[in-house]
Scaffold this motif. Structure first.
Motif, mmCIF file in Angstrom:
data_model
loop_
_atom_site.group_PDB
_atom_site.id
_atom_site.type_symbol
_atom_site.label_atom_id
_atom_site.label_comp_id
_atom_site.label_asym_id
_atom_site.label_seq_id
_atom_site.Cartn_x
_atom_site.Cartn_y
_atom_site.Cartn_z
ATOM 1 N N ALA A 142 0.839 -1.197 0.000
ATOM 2 C CA ALA A 142 0.000 0.000 0.000
ATOM 3 C C ALA A 142 0.876 1.250 0.000
ATOM 4 O O ALA A 142 1.945 1.273 0.612
ATOM 5 C CB ALA A 142 -0.908 -0.006 1.222
ATOM 6 N N GLY A 143 0.414 2.277 -0.705
ATOM 7 C CA GLY A 143 1.129 3.545 -0.696
ATOM 8 C C GLY A 143 2.429 3.536 -1.455
ATOM 9 O O GLY A 143 3.355 4.253 -1.092
ATOM 10 N N VAL A 144 2.499 2.738 -2.519
ATOM 11 C CA VAL A 144 3.723 2.672 -3.326
ATOM 12 C C VAL A 144 3.390 2.936 -4.791
ATOM 13 O O VAL A 144 2.474 2.327 -5.353
ATOM 14 C CB VAL A 144 4.418 1.295 -3.193
ATOM 15 C CG1 VAL A 144 5.601 1.186 -4.160
ATOM 16 C CG2 VAL A 144 4.884 1.062 -1.767
ATOM 17 N N LEU A 145 4.116 3.835 -5.394
ATOM 18 C CA LEU A 145 4.042 4.099 -6.825
ATOM 19 C C LEU A 145 5.331 3.608 -7.465
ATOM 20 O O LEU A 145 6.423 4.015 -7.062
ATOM 21 C CB LEU A 145 3.884 5.602 -7.096
ATOM 22 C CG LEU A 145 3.971 6.035 -8.564
ATOM 23 C CD1 LEU A 145 2.793 5.464 -9.362
ATOM 24 C CD2 LEU A 145 4.032 7.554 -8.676
ATOM 25 N N ARG A 146 5.214 2.725 -8.455
ATOM 26 C CA ARG A 146 6.375 2.240 -9.197
ATOM 27 C C ARG A 146 6.548 3.083 -10.443
ATOM 28 O O ARG A 146 5.605 3.264 -11.209
ATOM 29 C CB ARG A 146 6.161 0.773 -9.596
ATOM 30 C CG ARG A 146 7.322 0.189 -10.376
ATOM 31 C CD ARG A 146 6.801 -0.896 -11.329
ATOM 32 N NE ARG A 146 7.639 -1.105 -12.459
ATOM 33 C CZ ARG A 146 7.718 -0.332 -13.543
ATOM 34 N NH1 ARG A 146 7.017 0.757 -13.647
ATOM 35 N NH2 ARG A 146 8.516 -0.632 -14.546
ATOM 36 N N LEU A 147 7.751 3.613 -10.640
ATOM 37 C CA LEU A 147 8.065 4.387 -11.839
ATOM 38 C C LEU A 147 9.293 3.803 -12.519
ATOM 39 O O LEU A 147 10.189 3.275 -11.855
ATOM 40 C CB LEU A 147 8.333 5.859 -11.487
ATOM 41 C CG LEU A 147 7.162 6.667 -10.946
ATOM 42 C CD1 LEU A 147 7.612 8.085 -10.593
ATOM 43 C CD2 LEU A 147 6.017 6.713 -11.946
ATOM 44 N N ASP A 148 9.343 3.949 -13.832
ATOM 45 C CA ASP A 148 10.482 3.507 -14.623
ATOM 46 C C ASP A 148 11.591 4.548 -14.490
ATOM 47 O O ASP A 148 11.465 5.667 -15.001
ATOM 48 C CB ASP A 148 10.056 3.351 -16.082
ATOM 49 C CG ASP A 148 11.172 2.908 -17.002
ATOM 50 O OD1 ASP A 148 12.359 2.917 -16.593
ATOM 51 O OD2 ASP A 148 10.866 2.550 -18.150
ATOM 52 N N ALA A 149 12.662 4.194 -13.803
ATOM 53 C CA ALA A 149 13.745 5.135 -13.522
ATOM 54 C C ALA A 149 14.438 5.647 -14.781
ATOM 55 O O ALA A 149 15.169 6.637 -14.722
ATOM 56 C CB ALA A 149 14.778 4.488 -12.603
ATOM 57 N N LEU A 150 14.205 5.019 -15.924
ATOM 58 C CA LEU A 150 14.860 5.455 -17.156
ATOM 59 C C LEU A 150 14.092 6.563 -17.876
ATOM 60 O O LEU A 150 14.588 7.118 -18.855
ATOM 61 C CB LEU A 150 15.077 4.262 -18.089
ATOM 62 C CG LEU A 150 15.962 3.149 -17.510
ATOM 63 C CD1 LEU A 150 16.142 2.032 -18.522
ATOM 64 C CD2 LEU A 150 17.306 3.682 -17.036
ATOM 65 N N LEU A 151 12.899 6.904 -17.374
ATOM 66 C CA LEU A 151 12.171 8.032 -17.955
ATOM 67 C C LEU A 151 12.907 9.327 -17.613
ATOM 68 O O LEU A 151 13.669 9.392 -16.650
ATOM 69 C CB LEU A 151 10.744 8.085 -17.406
ATOM 70 C CG LEU A 151 9.829 6.920 -17.789
ATOM 71 C CD1 LEU A 151 8.501 7.026 -17.043
ATOM 72 C CD2 LEU A 151 9.602 6.892 -19.293
ATOM 73 N N ASP A 152 12.639 10.380 -18.388
ATOM 74 C CA ASP A 152 13.306 11.652 -18.111
ATOM 75 C C ASP A 152 12.773 12.242 -16.810
ATOM 76 O O ASP A 152 11.654 11.936 -16.365
ATOM 77 C CB ASP A 152 13.138 12.625 -19.283
ATOM 78 C CG ASP A 152 11.694 13.037 -19.475
ATOM 79 O OD1 ASP A 152 11.303 14.081 -18.918
ATOM 80 O OD2 ASP A 152 10.953 12.300 -20.159
ATOM 81 N N LEU A 153 13.581 13.073 -16.184
ATOM 82 C CA LEU A 153 13.282 13.612 -14.861
ATOM 83 C C LEU A 153 11.959 14.376 -14.828
ATOM 84 O O LEU A 153 11.180 14.224 -13.882
ATOM 85 C CB LEU A 153 14.433 14.505 -14.384
ATOM 86 C CG LEU A 153 14.301 15.100 -12.980
ATOM 87 C CD1 LEU A 153 14.142 14.004 -11.933
ATOM 88 C CD2 LEU A 153 15.507 15.980 -12.679
ATOM 89 N N ALA A 154 11.689 15.189 -15.837
ATOM 90 C CA ALA A 154 10.443 15.971 -15.848
ATOM 91 C C ALA A 154 9.224 15.046 -15.851
ATOM 92 O O ALA A 154 8.247 15.291 -15.133
ATOM 93 C CB ALA A 154 10.406 16.903 -17.059
#
Length: 161
Positions: A133-145
């Motif tokens: 719960a309370g976790v967002l997974r993001l692809d670290a290779l996406l650009d910072l913005a």
């Protein structure tokens, strides 16, 4: 949160600025002994992290209106410890593969204390938070913005829920 080289510091700074929140850089709070171990390529133990996690929990508590904390939080026990200090704490998990993490850590060798020899141990220690719960997974290779926009949108959605 995530392994070394995933972009925690960069995203943390961008997110803190976008959200108007103070930034707590977890690396700034490691003991001198822990920093030296990491510089030498020696992985930290749970015992090494004990005081560090206690300090981070206190720093979160000192900001009752919110803060952005950059912290590896590799094990569920570490995340639970921080959640205990700050109920409602949410995590943005920057997921990255070993090769890219290794390249990023090697590229900053002259400016950061963390030895690239430790990247493998980070992956060995990582207990994925996906599904917690309370976790967002993001692809670290996406650009910072893009990462910052996705994290900010998630925070806004969480606050309105």
């Amino acid at each position: 949160m995530g392994v070394a080289g995933c972009g925690k510091s960069s995203l943390g700074a961008a997110l803190a600025q976008a959200e108007g929140l103070p930034l707590i850089e977890g690396d700034d709070h490691h003991s001198p002994a822990s920093r030296e171990k990491m510089r030498q390529g020696i992985a930290l133990t749970d015992e090494d992290r004990e005081g560090w996690l206690a300090t981070l929990g206190q720093l979160l508590q000192a900001h009752p209106h919110g803060a952005v904390l950059t912290c590896s939080s590799l094990k569920k026990a570490y995340r639970d410890r921080l959640r205990g200090a700050c109920p409602g704490l949410r995590f943005v998990f920057l997921e990255i593969d070993r090769a890219n993490a290794g390249q990023r850590v090697a590229a900053r060798a002259g400016t950061h204390f963390f030895s690239s020899a430790l990247v493998e141990s980070q992956f060995a220690t990582l207990e994925s938070p996906v599904g917690e719960a309370g976790v967002l997974r993001l692809d670290a290779l996406l650009d910072l913005a893009t990462l910052q926009q996705q994290a900010s949108a998630w925070i806004a959605a969480q606050e309105s829920a």
